[in-house]
Design a protein around this motif. Structure first.
Motif, PDB file in Angstrom:
ATOM      1  N   ASN A   1      24.286  50.442  68.465  1.00 28.13           N
ATOM      2  CA  ASN A   1      25.329  50.686  69.462  1.00 28.13           C
ATOM      3  C   ASN A   1      25.584  49.487  70.374  1.00 28.13           C
ATOM      4  OD1 ASN A   1      25.762  53.394  68.607  1.00 28.13           O
ATOM      5  ND2 ASN A   1      23.965  54.036  69.777  1.00 28.13           N
ATOM      6  N   GLY A   2      25.044  48.358  70.009  1.00 32.70           N
ATOM      7  CA  GLY A   2      25.336  47.124  70.715  1.00 32.70           C
ATOM      8  C   GLY A   2      24.648  46.934  72.046  1.00 32.70           C
ATOM      9  N   ASP A   3      23.866  47.888  72.499  1.00 30.43           N
ATOM     10  CA  ASP A   3      23.286  47.816  73.836  1.00 30.43           C
ATOM     11  C   ASP A   3      21.968  47.049  73.819  1.00 30.43           C
ATOM     12  OD1 ASP A   3      22.553  48.118  76.439  1.00 30.43           O
ATOM     13  OD2 ASP A   3      22.076  50.256  76.280  1.00 30.43           O
ATOM     14  N   LEU A   4      21.984  45.824  74.321  1.00 28.45           N
ATOM     15  CA  LEU A   4      20.760  45.024  74.358  1.00 28.45           C
ATOM     16  C   LEU A   4      19.774  45.508  75.407  1.00 28.45           C
ATOM     17  CD1 LEU A   4      22.235  41.408  73.925  1.00 28.45           C
ATOM     18  CD2 LEU A   4      21.201  42.885  72.188  1.00 28.45           C
ATOM     19  N   MET A   5      20.232  46.353  76.337  1.00 28.74           N
ATOM     20  CA  MET A   5      19.329  46.849  77.375  1.00 28.74           C
ATOM     21  C   MET A   5      18.306  47.843  76.849  1.00 28.74           C
ATOM     22  SD  MET A   5      19.785  45.255  80.145  1.00 28.74           S
ATOM     23  CE  MET A   5      18.860  46.269  81.310  1.00 28.74           C
TER      24      MET A   5
ATOM     25  N   SER B   1      14.707  47.114  89.492  1.00 26.21           N
ATOM     26  CA  SER B   1      16.051  47.412  89.980  1.00 26.21           C
ATOM     27  C   SER B   1      17.121  47.076  88.950  1.00 26.21           C
ATOM     28  CB  SER B   1      16.327  46.646  91.280  1.00 26.21           C
ATOM     29  OG  SER B   1      16.199  45.254  91.092  1.00 26.21           O
ATOM     30  N   VAL B   2      16.863  46.079  88.111  1.00 28.98           N
ATOM     31  CA  VAL B   2      17.823  45.744  87.057  1.00 28.98           C
ATOM     32  C   VAL B   2      17.943  46.907  86.076  1.00 28.98           C
ATOM     33  CG1 VAL B   2      18.304  44.192  85.117  1.00 28.98           C
ATOM     34  CG2 VAL B   2      17.437  43.269  87.272  1.00 28.98           C
ATOM     35  N   ARG B   3      16.801  47.465  85.717  1.00 29.58           N
ATOM     36  CA  ARG B   3      16.796  48.610  84.806  1.00 29.58           C
ATOM     37  C   ARG B   3      17.542  49.802  85.408  1.00 29.58           C
ATOM     38  NH1 ARG B   3      16.866  49.728  79.749  1.00 29.58           N
ATOM     39  NH2 ARG B   3      18.839  50.350  80.674  1.00 29.58           N
TER      40      ARG B   3
ATOM     41  N   LYS C   1      19.988  49.704  87.631  1.00 27.04           N
ATOM     42  CA  LYS C   1      21.398  49.439  87.909  1.00 27.04           C
ATOM     43  C   LYS C   1      22.249  49.221  86.656  1.00 27.04           C
ATOM     44  CE  LYS C   1      20.874  47.379  92.522  1.00 27.04           C
ATOM     45  NZ  LYS C   1      21.151  46.182  93.366  1.00 27.04           N
ATOM     46  N   VAL C   2      21.647  48.654  85.611  1.00 29.00           N
ATOM     47  CA  VAL C   2      22.413  48.305  84.416  1.00 29.00           C
ATOM     48  C   VAL C   2      22.403  49.465  83.426  1.00 29.00           C
ATOM     49  CG1 VAL C   2      22.643  46.707  82.481  1.00 29.00           C
ATOM     50  CG2 VAL C   2      21.898  45.862  84.719  1.00 29.00           C
ATOM     51  N   VAL C   3      23.591  49.936  83.087  1.00 30.64           N
ATOM     52  CA  VAL C   3      23.724  51.031  82.121  1.00 30.64           C
ATOM     53  C   VAL C   3      23.664  50.489  80.705  1.00 30.64           C
ATOM     54  CG1 VAL C   3      25.225  52.884  81.291  1.00 30.64           C
ATOM     55  CG2 VAL C   3      25.114  52.373  83.737  1.00 30.64           C
ATOM     56  N   SER C   4      24.400  49.409  80.433  1.00 31.18           N
ATOM     57  CA  SER C   4      24.420  48.831  79.096  1.00 31.18           C
ATOM     58  C   SER C   4      24.851  47.370  79.172  1.00 31.18           C
ATOM     59  CB  SER C   4      25.375  49.609  78.174  1.00 31.18           C
ATOM     60  OG  SER C   4      26.709  49.540  78.667  1.00 31.18           O
ATOM     61  N   ALA C   5      24.499  46.613  78.139  1.00 30.55           N
ATOM     62  CA  ALA C   5      24.877  45.201  78.035  1.00 30.55           C
ATOM     63  C   ALA C   5      25.207  44.930  76.570  1.00 30.55           C
ATOM     64  CB  ALA C   5      23.747  44.292  78.511  1.00 30.55           C
TER      65      ALA C   5
ATOM     66  N   TYR D   1      16.778  37.509  80.741  1.00 33.17           N
ATOM     67  CA  TYR D   1      16.456  38.455  79.658  1.00 33.17           C
ATOM     68  C   TYR D   1      17.435  38.291  78.492  1.00 33.17           C
ATOM     69  CZ  TYR D   1      16.711  42.797  77.028  1.00 33.17           C
ATOM     70  OH  TYR D   1      16.779  43.717  76.007  1.00 33.17           O
ATOM     71  N   ILE D   2      18.728  38.217  78.795  1.00 35.99           N
ATOM     72  CA  ILE D   2      19.734  38.092  77.742  1.00 35.99           C
ATOM     73  C   ILE D   2      19.588  36.756  77.023  1.00 35.99           C
ATOM     74  CG2 ILE D   2      22.202  37.928  77.262  1.00 35.99           C
ATOM     75  CD1 ILE D   2      21.222  40.751  77.814  1.00 35.99           C
TER      76      ILE D   2
END
Length: 236
Positions: free
Chosen positions: A55-59, A67-69, A71-75, A109-110
């Protein structure tokens, strides 16, 4: 929110010019984002196909409880034309805005995903184009940088616009005026501003001050033409 980064590639033509000194049998022709414009559709399609399985989500590979986890829904990575070149594009869906240090954590991370994770596998997959094959790199040892951009959707643009409201010839009761202004703001998707406006109006010690406050949130005959946004200071 989007993050753009450079794309590079090696191009291996079906019919190489063996006399061309810039061609290397093992490394092909080097390409940058400008060169890749002609293959933009093929590269983007290859990315979409490659990330379809997860599904393309690198997260989903981000395992820090921070806090990054939260706040970020998907990347989701893609290839997108930015200016006059083809770039790597990471579309980030957020629950709330990232602070500068949180952006740094996400980008680090990315960068790892592009160099040693997903991107390492993607660059090993040949992308078939009309006259040969491409090996595309989302990460580079030199010059790699992720640049954030903020794009407003049409809905967001509408939500930042002030509704217009007529004062002359209407009910002059301040509570009636405040009620009409509040309803206009809510209908425009600005419920937070409606609440803020009402709180400020209720703290005003004069009718004139209350009208001026309302005219900061909705455009009335009293709204200065040069004022672009409400003053969030105390109305008193």
């Amino acid at each position: 929110m989007k993050f753009y980064s450079p794309l590079t590639a090696e191009f291996f033509p079906d019919e190489p010019d063996w006399e061309d000194e810039s061609y290397n049998e093992y490394e092909g022709y080097p390409m940058d984002g400008h060169d890749l414009l002609q293959y933009a559709d093929a590269v983007d399609e290859a990315v979409k196909k490659d990330i379809a399985d997860f599904n393309g989500d690198l997260m989903q590979y981000y395992h820090e409880d921070d806090s990054v986890r939260s706040k970020v829904v998907s990347a989701v990575p893609s290839a997108e034309i930015c200016g006059n070149k083809l770039c790597g594009c990471l579309t980030v869906e957020l629950k709330e805005a990232l602070l500068d240090d949180e952006q740094t954590v996400l980008c680090n991370y990315i960068s790892g995903q592009y160099s040693d994770g997903w991107g390492e596998g993607f660059e090993q997959r040949d992308i078939r184009v009309e006259d040969g094959t491409l090996a595309v790199h989302f990460w580079q040892e030199d010059g790699f940088k992720m640049t954030p951009t903020f794009e407003k959707t049409q809905e967001q643009v509408q939500m930042t616009q002030r509704p217009k409201m007529k004062l002359l010839g209407e009910d002059g009761n301040i509570f009636a005026i405040m009620g009409r202004a509040s309803l206009l703001l809510k209908n425009a998707g600005q419920s937070d501003k409606a609440k803020e406006m009402c709180n400020r109006v209720m703290s005003c010690d004069s009718y004139h001050k209350a009208l001026n406050v309302i005219s900061e949130y909705v455009e009335t005959e009293l709204t200065p033409k040069t004022r672009n946004k409400p003053n969030r200071g105390d109305a008193r």
